[in-house]
Write an enzyme that holds these catalytic residues in place. Structure first.
Site, PDB file in Angstrom:
ATOM      1  N   ILE A  34      27.962 -19.706 -11.434  1.00 26.61           N
ATOM      2  CA  ILE A  34      27.180 -18.634 -11.390  1.00 26.61           C
ATOM      3  C   ILE A  34      26.728 -18.020 -13.176  1.00 26.61           C
ATOM      4  CG2 ILE A  34      27.793 -17.678  -9.160  1.00 26.61           C
ATOM      5  CD1 ILE A  34      29.601 -16.055 -11.137  1.00 26.61           C
ATOM      6  N   ALA A  35      27.657 -18.371 -14.326  1.00 28.51           N
ATOM      7  CA  ALA A  35      26.985 -18.457 -15.226  1.00 28.51           C
ATOM      8  C   ALA A  35      27.451 -19.362 -16.662  1.00 28.51           C
ATOM      9  CB  ALA A  35      26.902 -17.005 -16.072  1.00 28.51           C
ATOM     10  N   GLY A  37      27.883 -19.776 -20.979  1.00 26.47           N
ATOM     11  CA  GLY A  37      28.080 -19.087 -22.564  1.00 26.47           C
ATOM     12  C   GLY A  37      28.495 -20.705 -23.593  1.00 26.47           C
ATOM     13  N   GLY A  38      28.570 -19.991 -24.559  1.00 26.46           N
ATOM     14  CA  GLY A  38      28.405 -21.222 -25.954  1.00 26.46           C
ATOM     15  C   GLY A  38      29.925 -21.740 -25.393  1.00 26.46           C
ATOM     16  N   MET A  39      30.788 -20.825 -25.090  1.00 30.90           N
ATOM     17  CA  MET A  39      32.115 -20.708 -25.277  1.00 30.90           C
ATOM     18  C   MET A  39      32.790 -21.290 -23.858  1.00 30.90           C
ATOM     19  SD  MET A  39      33.266 -18.495 -28.041  1.00 30.90           S
ATOM     20  CE  MET A  39      32.991 -16.874 -27.575  1.00 30.90           C
ATOM     21  N   ALA A  40      32.781 -20.885 -22.635  1.00 31.00           N
ATOM     22  CA  ALA A  40      33.251 -20.381 -21.351  1.00 31.00           C
ATOM     23  C   ALA A  40      31.937 -20.036 -20.252  1.00 31.00           C
ATOM     24  CB  ALA A  40      34.280 -19.647 -20.904  1.00 31.00           C
ATOM     25  N   LYS A  57      36.591 -17.346 -15.397  1.00 29.89           N
ATOM     26  CA  LYS A  57      36.125 -17.391 -16.813  1.00 29.89           C
ATOM     27  C   LYS A  57      36.525 -19.014 -17.080  1.00 29.89           C
ATOM     28  CE  LYS A  57      34.394 -15.548 -20.891  1.00 29.89           C
ATOM     29  NZ  LYS A  57      34.720 -14.334 -21.919  1.00 29.89           N
ATOM     30  N   ASP A 151      29.633  -8.326 -28.769  1.00 30.60           N
ATOM     31  CA  ASP A 151      28.372  -8.831 -28.702  1.00 30.60           C
ATOM     32  C   ASP A 151      27.863  -8.387 -27.564  1.00 30.60           C
ATOM     33  OD1 ASP A 151      26.856 -11.188 -28.548  1.00 30.60           O
ATOM     34  OD2 ASP A 151      28.551 -11.987 -26.838  1.00 30.60           O
TER      35      ASP A 151
END
Length: 696
Positions: A34-35, A37-40, A57, A151
């Site tokens: 569902i999402a 990001g840069g790290m996970a 996550k 963030d």
């Protein structure tokens, strides 16, 4: 969570992801992604132990191999789990399953504040403040617990669907750092991680963060809600970071009409470049936000007292930060953006360079009062007579007067030599770099070589202003000093960075998102459409369409197939089978009308029953079975009834299911024999029909 790009839950967006279907820690069954990001990446999952939906996550492959990074992931997860607040995404669990480091968190079905900004901004101040209030409330709880988020951005604010109460929750405390007086540096070995559009100036320059960095980011989010755009834009994240340090966030009213002055003042206070001018933490900001919200709700346009409370204290305007020139910033920023790049890139600032830049913030010259040289006591006054003058004159005085000119001459020679050396080493052997910006490579090389300089061509770069094939920049820059015979490096322009929307038709939604990310294009929203040609869950088309040329970071929406549109069946029972078949076939539905049955109630050729029944949903290509009536079952009136006894004839007819009616024939004689049968023997009639016997 890090919802940089969110895929709708309940779709097959993750069918190509190897994590889909995996069972983590014997407890969490992974469903769709569902999402990302840069790290996970974040997945929707089912907690089999508690039978509930959660968000899991998962660190990207390879990052878990870094022990320090994995330890930080776990440590910060524990810190975030300490927060219990209605506007903070709850952290339930943390684990490591065969090298896969993960967090189990509260699942918030819905959308992000970024989606709201795209659809509603610029928005009215009351609406913007109402959206920001729960975010600041969550940050205030974090600050009270000794945590800085670090963030804060619209992508990390989740808004639940109306079915889930529409709650606003702050996600992704993955960069959270416990506040400590002696550990204010970043948690990644002295480097800065954050989203460049929301970085506070002190994070860029010093690599340090406290609660006021979150306050700054919240102020930028408020500006974006009010105006629909970010306060600082640039061709690269480095330029945006430079503007955070050197330029104030403009007043929202300069872009959008209808914003009261005290709302401008709240934005200015929260985003002050001098962090001592900002609210000390989110708790103080929340108090100010409530005051402003009350004024907006009351319909007040100006509030001098409130504006005075919010006004910045008079101080010297921050000067340029040494060491962070926009042209030399790549030397300070020593790392590349994350894979998703663009405006959401995370940048690294070496701690040493940050310290240097911080120490050089104020490079103004300070005048130091010059102390007077030590002076010997004044000699006594002249004597009264010549003999006294000769007697008291020091014998060494004539020698000193001869040495003075010699020493002066030596000093002059030394000064001249030093001056000549300084002139040579500091100036004469240098030349100025010719201005070759905008020239072709050949012309620039000729110009530089004519000036006695060597030329190297570095890696090309994109530019919005310099045409492709022209010089974008030089190192050293135009007019800067360079050694005679030194080397000047040319950076040639690739022209405007543009990408064509790729062909996405037939891909899964997840595959389409990956294809867009590879071209630095951002996924927007997906819309379902019925299709008879593209299977369910596959992309029908994109908006803008394939082949459209876009800038990096442009939004591309997807239209995804929902499969063939369902057809609601009419109830055809008791109606013409031929009409029913024509109606179904017109809609692409296969009809099986081969089965017939006798019916005493349904006329021949009409439908007795249908499967599926009327009111059911079917799709094109499905089959509907019709049972068609062949009319009532027919039975032949038996022969040999005439002349037989009335009792025997009656019994024979009743055995065949007929009803029997007996009457006397004309000229009845009382013999009791059958004179005639109606209908006549051999005639086929429906079972149960009435047969009339006339006896004589």
């Amino acid at each position: 969570m890090t919802p940089e790009r969110r895929a709708p839950t309940g779709t097959d967006a993750g069918v190509s992801d190897p994590m889909t279907g995996r069972l983590l820690d014997g407890r969490y069954r992974i469903r769709g992604r569902i999402a990302r990001g840069g790290m996970a990446s974040v997945y929707e999952a089912t907690d089999l132990r508690l039978d509930r939906t959660v968000a899991v996550k998962v660190m990207h492959p390879g990052m878990g191999d870094d022990t320090e990074f994995a330890d930080r992931f776990v440590r910060e997860a524990r810190a975030a789990a300490r927060l219990s607040h209605p506007h903070v995404v709850a952290v339930y669990d943390q684990g490591d399953d065969d090298g896969i480091v993960f967090l189990a968190m509260e699942h918030v079905p819905g959308h992000t504040l970024r989606d709201v900004i795209r659809k509603e901004s610029p928005m009215a101040p009351g609406r913007a403040l109402a959206l920001l209030e729960p975010v600041v409330s969550a940050l205030a709880a974090a600050h009270r617990a000794g945590l800085v988020h670090r963030d804060v951005k619209p992508e990390n604010v989740l808004i639940a669907d109306d079915s889930a109460g529409g709650a606003v929750k702050v996600a992704d405390f993955g960069l959270a750092k416990a506040i400590s007086a002696d550990t204010q540096h970043t948690a990644t070995g002295g480097v800065l991680i954050g989203t460049v559009s929301y970085l506070a100036p002190e994070l860029v320059v010093e690599g340090r963060s406290d609660a006021r960095a979150d306050v700054y980011a919240a102020g930028v989010v408020l500006y974006e809600l009010l105006t629909g755009q970010k306060p600082h834009e640039g061709e690269s994240p480095i330029q945006v970071a430079y503007k955070h340090v050197h330029e104030d966030v403009p007043a929202p009213s300069a872009t959008v009409d209808g914003i009261p002055p005290y709302v401008d003042a709240l934005v200015a206070r929260a985003t002050a470049r001098d962090r001592t001018q900002r609210p000390a933490d989110a708790g103080v900001l929340l108090h100010l936000l409530h005051q402003v919200a009350h004024a907006v709700a009351a319909g007040v346009w100006t509030d001098p007292d409130l504006e005075a409370d919010l006004a910045l204290r008079p101080s010297a305007a921050p000067g340029p930060v040494a060491g962070l020139d926009v042209d030399t910033a790549p030397q300070v920023f020593g790392a590349s953006p994350q894979a998703d790049g663009g405006e959401h890139a995370a940048w690294l600032l070496p701690a040493a360079a940050a310290a240097t830049a911080a120490s050089a913030v104020d490079d103004r010259t300070t005048a130091i009062p010059r102390e007077p040289a030590h002076q010997a006591p004044a000699p006594p006054g002249p004597p009264s007579g010549p003999s006294r003058e000769r007697d008291e004159r020091p014998p060494a005085r004539p020698r000193r007067s001869r040495r003075g000119p010699v020493l002066l001459a030596v000093a002059l020679v030394l000064v001249t030599a030093l001056g000549a050396s300084a002139w040579w080493f500091g100036w004469a052997r240098y030349t100025s770099t010719p201005a070759v910006l905008g020239m072709s490579q050949g012309a620039a090389v000729d110009e530089l070589e004519a000036a006695g300089l060597e030329v190297e061509v570095g890696d090309p770069a994109y530019s919005e202003t310099v045409p492709a094939g022209k010089v974008l920049s030089t190192d050293p820059g135009a007019g800067e000093r360079v050694l005679d015979g030194g080397t000047v490096t040319l950076t040639m322009s690739l022209g405007k960075e543009r990408y064509d929307v790729p062909k996405l038709r037939g891909m899964t939604e997840d595959q389409a998102q990956d294809a867009l990310a590879e071209l630095k294009l951002d996924f927007g929203d997906s819309t379902g459409r019925w299709s008879t040609t593209v299977p369910e869950g596959r992309v029908l088309r994109s908006d803008p369409p394939v082949g459209t040329t876009l800038r990096p970071g442009s939004i591309v929406d997807l239209v995804v197939s929902k499969g063939p549109q369902p057809v609601e069946l009419r109830d055809w029972v008791g109606r013409s089978a031929a009409t029913a078949q024509a109606w179904l076939e017109e809609r692409g539905i296969t009809v099986d009308a081969s089965r017939t049955e006798h019916s005493d109630t349904v006329a021949e050729g009409d439908v007795i029953s249908m499967d599926p029944a009327g009111g059911s949903q079917v799709h094109e290509g499905d089959t509907v079975t019709l049972v068609v009536s062949s009319g009532p079952e027919l039975v032949a009136v038996p022969d040999g009834l005439r002349g037989s006894g009335v009792d025997a004839a009656t019994q024979a007819l009743e055995d065949l299911g007929f009803e029997v009616r007996v009457r006397n024939a004309d000229g009845y004689l009382g013999l009791g024999y059958v004179w005639s049968v109606d209908p006549e023997s051999g005639t086929e009639v429906p079972a149960g029909s009435t047969i009339t016997l006339s006896i004589i």
